[in-house]
Design an enzyme around this catalytic site. Structure first.
Site, PDB file in Angstrom:
ATOM      1  N   GLU A 272       0.858  -1.199   0.000  1.00  0.00           N
ATOM      2  CA  GLU A 272       0.000   0.000   0.000  1.00  0.00           C
ATOM      3  C   GLU A 272       0.891   1.244   0.000  1.00  0.00           C
ATOM      4  O   GLU A 272       0.870   2.042   0.920  1.00  0.00           O
ATOM      5  CB  GLU A 272      -0.993  -0.011   1.165  1.00  0.00           C
ATOM      6  CG  GLU A 272      -0.369  -0.253   2.518  1.00  0.00           C
ATOM      7  CD  GLU A 272      -1.373  -0.241   3.676  1.00  0.00           C
ATOM      8  OE1 GLU A 272      -2.538  -0.626   3.493  1.00  0.00           O
ATOM      9  OE2 GLU A 272      -0.959   0.157   4.776  1.00  0.00           O
ATOM     10  N   ARG A 275       3.936   7.278  -1.754  1.00  0.00           N
ATOM     11  CA  ARG A 275       5.029   8.132  -2.215  1.00  0.00           C
ATOM     12  C   ARG A 275       5.712   7.640  -3.490  1.00  0.00           C
ATOM     13  O   ARG A 275       5.911   8.395  -4.445  1.00  0.00           O
ATOM     14  CB  ARG A 275       6.067   8.213  -1.094  1.00  0.00           C
ATOM     15  CG  ARG A 275       7.156   9.239  -1.294  1.00  0.00           C
ATOM     16  CD  ARG A 275       8.207   9.142  -0.187  1.00  0.00           C
ATOM     17  NE  ARG A 275       7.627   9.027   1.131  1.00  0.00           N
ATOM     18  CZ  ARG A 275       7.290  10.054   1.900  1.00  0.00           C
ATOM     19  NH1 ARG A 275       7.519  11.276   1.499  1.00  0.00           N
ATOM     20  NH2 ARG A 275       6.741   9.854   3.087  1.00  0.00           N
ATOM     21  N   ARG A 310       6.322  19.847   3.233  1.00  0.00           N
ATOM     22  CA  ARG A 310       7.379  18.937   3.676  1.00  0.00           C
ATOM     23  C   ARG A 310       8.682  19.657   4.068  1.00  0.00           C
ATOM     24  O   ARG A 310       9.264  19.332   5.099  1.00  0.00           O
ATOM     25  CB  ARG A 310       7.665  17.854   2.623  1.00  0.00           C
ATOM     26  CG  ARG A 310       6.458  16.927   2.363  1.00  0.00           C
ATOM     27  CD  ARG A 310       6.813  15.720   1.520  1.00  0.00           C
ATOM     28  NE  ARG A 310       7.645  14.780   2.240  1.00  0.00           N
ATOM     29  CZ  ARG A 310       8.944  14.667   2.121  1.00  0.00           C
ATOM     30  NH1 ARG A 310       9.608  15.396   1.248  1.00  0.00           N
ATOM     31  NH2 ARG A 310       9.600  13.799   2.842  1.00  0.00           N
ATOM     32  N   CYS A 341       3.492  33.760   7.462  1.00  0.00           N
ATOM     33  CA  CYS A 341       4.163  34.427   8.583  1.00  0.00           C
ATOM     34  C   CYS A 341       4.738  33.400   9.549  1.00  0.00           C
ATOM     35  O   CYS A 341       4.364  33.356  10.727  1.00  0.00           O
ATOM     36  CB  CYS A 341       3.192  35.353   9.295  1.00  0.00           C
ATOM     37  SG  CYS A 341       2.566  36.638   8.210  1.00  0.00           S
TER      38      CYS A 341
HETATM   39  C1  LIG Z   1       0.963   6.782   4.931  1.00  0.00           C
HETATM   40  C2  LIG Z   1       0.569   5.366   4.833  1.00  0.00           C
HETATM   41  C3  LIG Z   1       0.853   4.630   3.678  1.00  0.00           C
HETATM   42  C4  LIG Z   1       1.624   5.190   2.516  1.00  0.00           C
HETATM   43  O1  LIG Z   1       2.893   5.592   2.875  1.00  0.00           O
HETATM   44  P1  LIG Z   1       3.965   6.045   1.742  1.00  0.00           P
HETATM   45  O2  LIG Z   1       5.138   6.466   2.552  1.00  0.00           O
HETATM   46  O3  LIG Z   1       3.332   7.170   1.008  1.00  0.00           O
HETATM   47  O4  LIG Z   1       4.215   4.854   0.888  1.00  0.00           O
HETATM   48  C5  LIG Z   1       0.410   3.327   3.623  1.00  0.00           C
HETATM   49  N1  LIG Z   1      -0.256   2.765   4.652  1.00  0.00           N
HETATM   50  C6  LIG Z   1      -0.553   3.431   5.779  1.00  0.00           C
HETATM   51  C7  LIG Z   1      -1.306   2.757   6.853  1.00  0.00           C
HETATM   52  C8  LIG Z   1      -0.141   4.749   5.913  1.00  0.00           C
HETATM   53  O5  LIG Z   1      -0.408   5.418   7.023  1.00  0.00           O
END
Ligand SMILES: *Cc1c(COP(=O)(O)O)cnc(C)c1O
Length: 420
Positions: A272, A275, A310, A341
């Site tokens: 899942e 990024r 970021r 600001c």
């Molecule tokens: C943020 C998150 C992701 C994705 O993370 P990446 O760093 O964008 O790959 C996947 N699973 C869960 C539970 C998350 O909180």
């Protein structure tokens, strides 16, 4: 080394700006599709492989539709994210619901969509049963605690609020088994922006071994394992991308040595990631509004931290290209700032760039994940538009910029008139 080339020129952007003024985020559809295919091809020998794109990274239904076409599902963690996935045509096996501290209406929606529900805590078993009823298949999120080292952004697992302890997993699955649930999943997510492929292989091995143990002890069968997200990207030009082939090869070897060796195949392997799917293929395009010289030299943009937080939040590096000045020597040192600001509203500190002029157009790289998504309205700042650069070079707006009316939409000025 990774190339920080752009999929557009200054001339392309000037043309786009006639219709869509800066700042805006622009996503490269061709590169996103090619990247999705690259991931699928890297994992082709990993049984049942499927990627569920973490919607929070780029919560735009047009992007979700593209990723669905490429065979990806969606990893959702809130009601709006579930609805976005639904709008993009996803349901059932396309949806993973990995949330925490979850409200009941989100469980109900996830169950209605027929998605995989991934529970963050043992108390959520009875909560889910009470509000939505237990689905046919249930997944638990594992927190390995001191058994696994963390990484910088997500921290140490034992300090993290997420997931079940090891003991709770055994207890939780036996509760489900005794309630008649027959299909099971196991999940973990212990890294963020991690560039070492071995980290993911080790995570897979830990989960596979755990599945062997739990299956034997409780006499249950797992249908899938979700290795989570967290695969990093090379924000800095000198960094290397994670070799997905190396991750897939390591995962496959661990699978053969544990799952196959113990007769527990078929077990589907899911990811899942957010990024690594879209991050490198999105750019924040912004124009120089002011130049300022005091104790340092500042380049003031027409965007700010509300468009990409970021750098301000994590001190994260985002590469910057000055359009049309790609070949000029980066001989001048600047802080590149927004207009918030807050002194941490800086896209770059002490960055070497070509000599800057008012009106220069900058592309801030690697803004395709956790970029626009993390936007906010502090200081009355408005979120920018999102554009999609299509494969044929045309551009479509996939989310308009916020207006002042949007910002004031939750206030009632009529009520204010009578208020004293
Ligand atoms: C943020 C998150 C992701 C994705 O993370 P990446 O760093 O964008 O790959 C996947 N699973 C869960 C539970 C998350 O909180």
């Amino acid at each position: 080394m990774v190339s920080k080339d752009l999929p557009f020129t200054r001339e392309n952007i000037l043309k786009i700006m006639e219709k869509y003024p800066t700042p805006f985020h622009i996503y490269d559809e061709k590169a996103i599709r090619e990247n999705a295919r690259r991931m699928k091809s890297a994992f082709k020998d990993v049984p049942g492989f499927k990627e569920f794109f973490a919607v929070k990274a780029l919560p735009n239904p047009f992007i979700l539709k593209i990723l669905k076409e490429e065979g990806f599902g969606a990893d959702c963690s809130s009601l709006p994210e579930l609805i976005l996935a639904e709008k993009a045509g996803m349901s059932g096996d396309d949806i993973m619901f990995s949330s925490n501290d979850t409200p009941s209406d989100e469980f109900i929606k996830a169950k209605d969509l027929g998605g995989f529900i991934n529970l963050d805590d043992i108390t959520h078993i009875s909560y889910l049963e009470e509000y939505a009823g237990l689905p046919e298949i249930v997944c638990f999120r594992y927190n390995p605690g001191p058994l696994k080292e963390g990484n910088a952004i997500i921290g140490k697992p034992e300090e993290a609020k997420y997931g079940f302890t090891r003991e709770q997993l055994f207890e939780g699955y036996s509760i489900l088994r005794d309630k008649g649930v027959k299909r099971f999943g196991l999940h973990t997510m212990v890294a963020s922006n991690e560039l070492n492929p071995d980290y993911f292989v080790e995570t897979a091995r830990i989960l596979f071994e755990l599945i062997v143990e739990i299956s034997k002890e409780l006499g249950i069968r797992f249908e899938f394992v979700n290795l989570g997200g967290g695969i990093g990207i090379p924000y800095r030009p000198e960094q290397e991308p994670v070799s997905l082939e190396a991750v897939a090869k390591g995962v496959k070897e661990a699978y053969d040595a544990t799952i196959i060796a113990n007769g527990l195949a078929p077990l589907k392997v899911y990811l899942e990631c957010g990024r690594v799917i879209t991050g490198p293929y999105g750019y924040l395009v912004s124009q120089v509004r002011h130049l300022k010289s005091t104790y340092k030299d500042y380049v003031g943009l027409d965007s700010c931290m509300a468009n990409l937080m970021r750098p301000g939040m994590y001190g994260a590096y985002h590469h910057i290209t000055v359009l049309g000045k790609e070949k000029k020597a980066p001989a001048h040192k600047y802080d590149v700032t927004g207009s918030l600001c807050e002194n941490n509203d800086k896209f770059a500190i002490d960055r070497m760039l070509p000599e800057m002029e008012v009106g220069d157009i900058l592309a801030i790289h690697d803004a395709g994940a956790h970029g626009h998504a993390m936007g906010f309205n502090y200081n009355g700042k408005l979120r920018s538009a999102e554009l999609l650069l299509r494969e044929d070079g045309s551009v479509v707006q996939i989310r308009r910029a916020e207006t002042i009316e949007d910002y004031f939409a939750t206030l009632d000025f009529e009520q204010l008139k009578g208020f004293r």
